[in-house]
Design a protein around this motif. Structure first.
Motif, PDB file in Angstrom:
ATOM      1  N   LEU A 251     -12.402  -2.783  16.644  1.00  0.00           N
ATOM      2  CA  LEU A 251     -13.769  -2.529  16.247  1.00  0.00           C
ATOM      3  C   LEU A 251     -13.646  -2.063  15.026  1.00  0.00           C
ATOM      4  CD1 LEU A 251     -16.739  -2.307  16.939  1.00  0.00           C
ATOM      5  CD2 LEU A 251     -16.104   0.039  17.942  1.00  0.00           C
ATOM      6  N   PHE A 252     -14.509  -2.696  14.058  1.00  0.00           N
ATOM      7  CA  PHE A 252     -14.988  -2.415  12.663  1.00  0.00           C
ATOM      8  C   PHE A 252     -16.060  -1.867  12.412  1.00  0.00           C
ATOM      9  CE2 PHE A 252     -11.261  -5.383  12.506  1.00  0.00           C
ATOM     10  CZ  PHE A 252     -10.821  -4.928  11.461  1.00  0.00           C
ATOM     11  N   VAL A 253     -16.320  -0.540  12.010  1.00  0.00           N
ATOM     12  CA  VAL A 253     -17.872  -0.104  11.972  1.00  0.00           C
ATOM     13  C   VAL A 253     -17.917   0.279  10.274  1.00  0.00           C
ATOM     14  CG1 VAL A 253     -17.858   0.823  14.172  1.00  0.00           C
ATOM     15  CG2 VAL A 253     -17.110   2.521  12.456  1.00  0.00           C
ATOM     16  N   GLY A 254     -19.142   0.520   9.845  1.00  0.00           N
ATOM     17  CA  GLY A 254     -19.344   0.866   8.451  1.00  0.00           C
ATOM     18  C   GLY A 254     -18.536   2.179   7.869  1.00  0.00           C
ATOM     19  N   HIS A 255     -18.156   2.069   6.677  1.00  0.00           N
ATOM     20  CA  HIS A 255     -17.337   3.245   6.155  1.00  0.00           C
ATOM     21  C   HIS A 255     -18.529   4.659   6.255  1.00  0.00           C
ATOM     22  CE1 HIS A 255     -14.277   0.607   4.740  1.00  0.00           C
ATOM     23  NE2 HIS A 255     -13.593   1.710   4.954  1.00  0.00           N
ATOM     24  N   ALA A 264     -13.764   7.683  22.894  1.00  0.00           N
ATOM     25  CA  ALA A 264     -13.092   7.529  23.967  1.00  0.00           C
ATOM     26  C   ALA A 264     -12.652   5.986  24.558  1.00  0.00           C
ATOM     27  CB  ALA A 264     -13.651   8.541  25.245  1.00  0.00           C
ATOM     28  N   GLY A 265     -11.697   5.756  24.715  1.00  0.00           N
ATOM     29  CA  GLY A 265     -11.055   4.205  25.024  1.00  0.00           C
ATOM     30  C   GLY A 265     -10.626   3.635  23.625  1.00  0.00           C
ATOM     31  N   PHE A 266     -10.662   4.256  22.314  1.00  0.00           N
ATOM     32  CA  PHE A 266     -10.364   3.732  21.134  1.00  0.00           C
ATOM     33  C   PHE A 266      -9.300   4.747  20.402  1.00  0.00           C
ATOM     34  CE2 PHE A 266     -14.625   1.582  21.327  1.00  0.00           C
ATOM     35  CZ  PHE A 266     -14.173   0.205  21.045  1.00  0.00           C
ATOM     36  N   ILE A 267      -8.605   4.110  19.740  1.00  0.00           N
ATOM     37  CA  ILE A 267      -7.465   4.923  18.697  1.00  0.00           C
ATOM     38  C   ILE A 267      -8.048   4.369  17.597  1.00  0.00           C
ATOM     39  CG2 ILE A 267      -5.091   5.028  18.115  1.00  0.00           C
ATOM     40  CD1 ILE A 267      -4.577   4.027  20.995  1.00  0.00           C
ATOM     41  N   SER A 268      -7.889   5.412  16.531  1.00  0.00           N
ATOM     42  CA  SER A 268      -8.401   5.203  15.265  1.00  0.00           C
ATOM     43  C   SER A 268      -7.139   4.700  14.477  1.00  0.00           C
ATOM     44  CB  SER A 268      -8.786   6.614  14.385  1.00  0.00           C
ATOM     45  OG  SER A 268      -9.060   6.151  13.129  1.00  0.00           O
ATOM     46  N   ARG A 275      -9.008   0.770  17.524  1.00  0.00           N
ATOM     47  CA  ARG A 275      -8.353  -0.223  18.333  1.00  0.00           C
ATOM     48  C   ARG A 275      -8.508   0.132  19.697  1.00  0.00           C
ATOM     49  NH1 ARG A 275      -3.061  -0.054  20.592  1.00  0.00           N
ATOM     50  NH2 ARG A 275      -2.667   1.423  18.922  1.00  0.00           N
ATOM     51  N   LYS A 276      -8.831  -0.756  20.729  1.00  0.00           N
ATOM     52  CA  LYS A 276      -9.212  -0.371  22.173  1.00  0.00           C
ATOM     53  C   LYS A 276      -7.775  -0.002  22.704  1.00  0.00           C
ATOM     54  CE  LYS A 276     -10.858  -2.248  26.380  1.00  0.00           C
ATOM     55  NZ  LYS A 276     -11.655  -3.320  27.280  1.00  0.00           N
TER      56      LYS A 276
END
Length: 278
Positions: A251-255, A264-268, A275-276
């Protein structure tokens, strides 16, 4: 009250409550002048000379089939560029290259450009993936390009942009993937048919519409849109996108955005890239 008068507090509240409810977009009081200017365009288009009269029409059953869609379209903010926030595309290329070097893909890559605006992000992804496909010939991909605004979806489908909009794209890639207008005065370029063939352009409301089956997407770009939502809607969007991703999907979001409070459920992986969890 005529159009010569400003948008009243009550009418601003009516339209901001409606847009917040159906699209999740926040239009606080300091944006009243912006809202007023955009409403005037719809008033001219529908022949209404008064803000209250226009809103009475737009928010009534008579306006439901067409005008409410156009109202949301008018009040959405659309800012995008080719290869905007280039670090994301550099990261994605490294990530995919490492995966492809380990093993060829066993199915097409599924990518979602959510809130794609006028399409520059989706076409940037198509260029990047097309370049990788030249090297890794078993790579196939499909990009879902979605937005809430009909005018932006039309622009994405057309894939036609002023020449100065494509300057972030290296010249070599422009020659490979873009078509120039036969009329040099117009100074327009069109995305080539090969690029356009990879996109499925359709409307999606991130607040109310379905995101598709769980575990469907390998990559989701949802950048510079969650800043317009409240915290409750942001959390819901992030959770639903987590479900829509395959394990290990990105998942990419804006800076300028952060999902730290509800990641929760993601790793930075790096700033604005998540990343899920497997």
């Amino acid at each position: 009250m005529s159009a010569g008068d400003g948008l009243s507090t009550a009418d601003h509240r009516r339209v901001s409550d409606y847009i917040g409810r159906v699209a999740g977009i926040q239009l606080p009081d300091y944006k009243r002048k912006l809202v007023e200017a955009r409403l005037r365009k719809r008033m001219r288009a529908t022949g209404h000379g008064d803000f209250s009269d226009y809103l009475n029409f737009a928010l009534s059953p008579a306006g439901e089939s067409v005008e409410q869609i156009m109202l949301v379209d008018a009040l959405t903010t659309n800012k995008t560029d080719f290869f905007r926030e280039p670090g994301h595309f550099q990261f994605l290329e490294r990530y995919l290259r490492a995966r492809l070097e380990k093993a060829p893909p066993d199915r097409p890559l599924r990518v979602w450009s959510a809130a794609c605006s006028s399409g520059e992000e989706a076409y940037s992804l198509a260029i990047l993936l097309s370049e990788l496909a030249l090297e890794f010939q078993r790579l196939e991909f499909r990009i879902e390009a979605t937005d809430i605004a009909p005018s932006m979806l039309d622009k994405t489908r057309q894939g036609i942009y002023p020449e100065d909009r494509v300057t972030p794209v290296p010249l070599e890639l422009r020659k490979r993937y873009f078509l120039r207008s036969r009329d040099p005065v117009k100074r327009l370029v069109r995305m080539g048919p090969a690029l356009r063939s990879h996109l499925n352009v359709r409307p999606v409301n991130l607040i109310s519409d379905d995101y598709g089956p769980d575990g469907h997407y390998d990559i989701i770009f949802c950048r510079n849109v969650m800043i317009y939502f409240n915290q409750t809607d942001r959390a819901s969007i992030v959770q639903r996108m987590n479900r829509a991703l395959v394990p290990g999907g990105l998942l990419f979001v804006g800076h300028s955005e952060s999902i730290r409070s509800y990641q929760a459920g993601f790793i930075s992986e790096e700033p604005a890239v998540y990343r899920k969890r497997d």
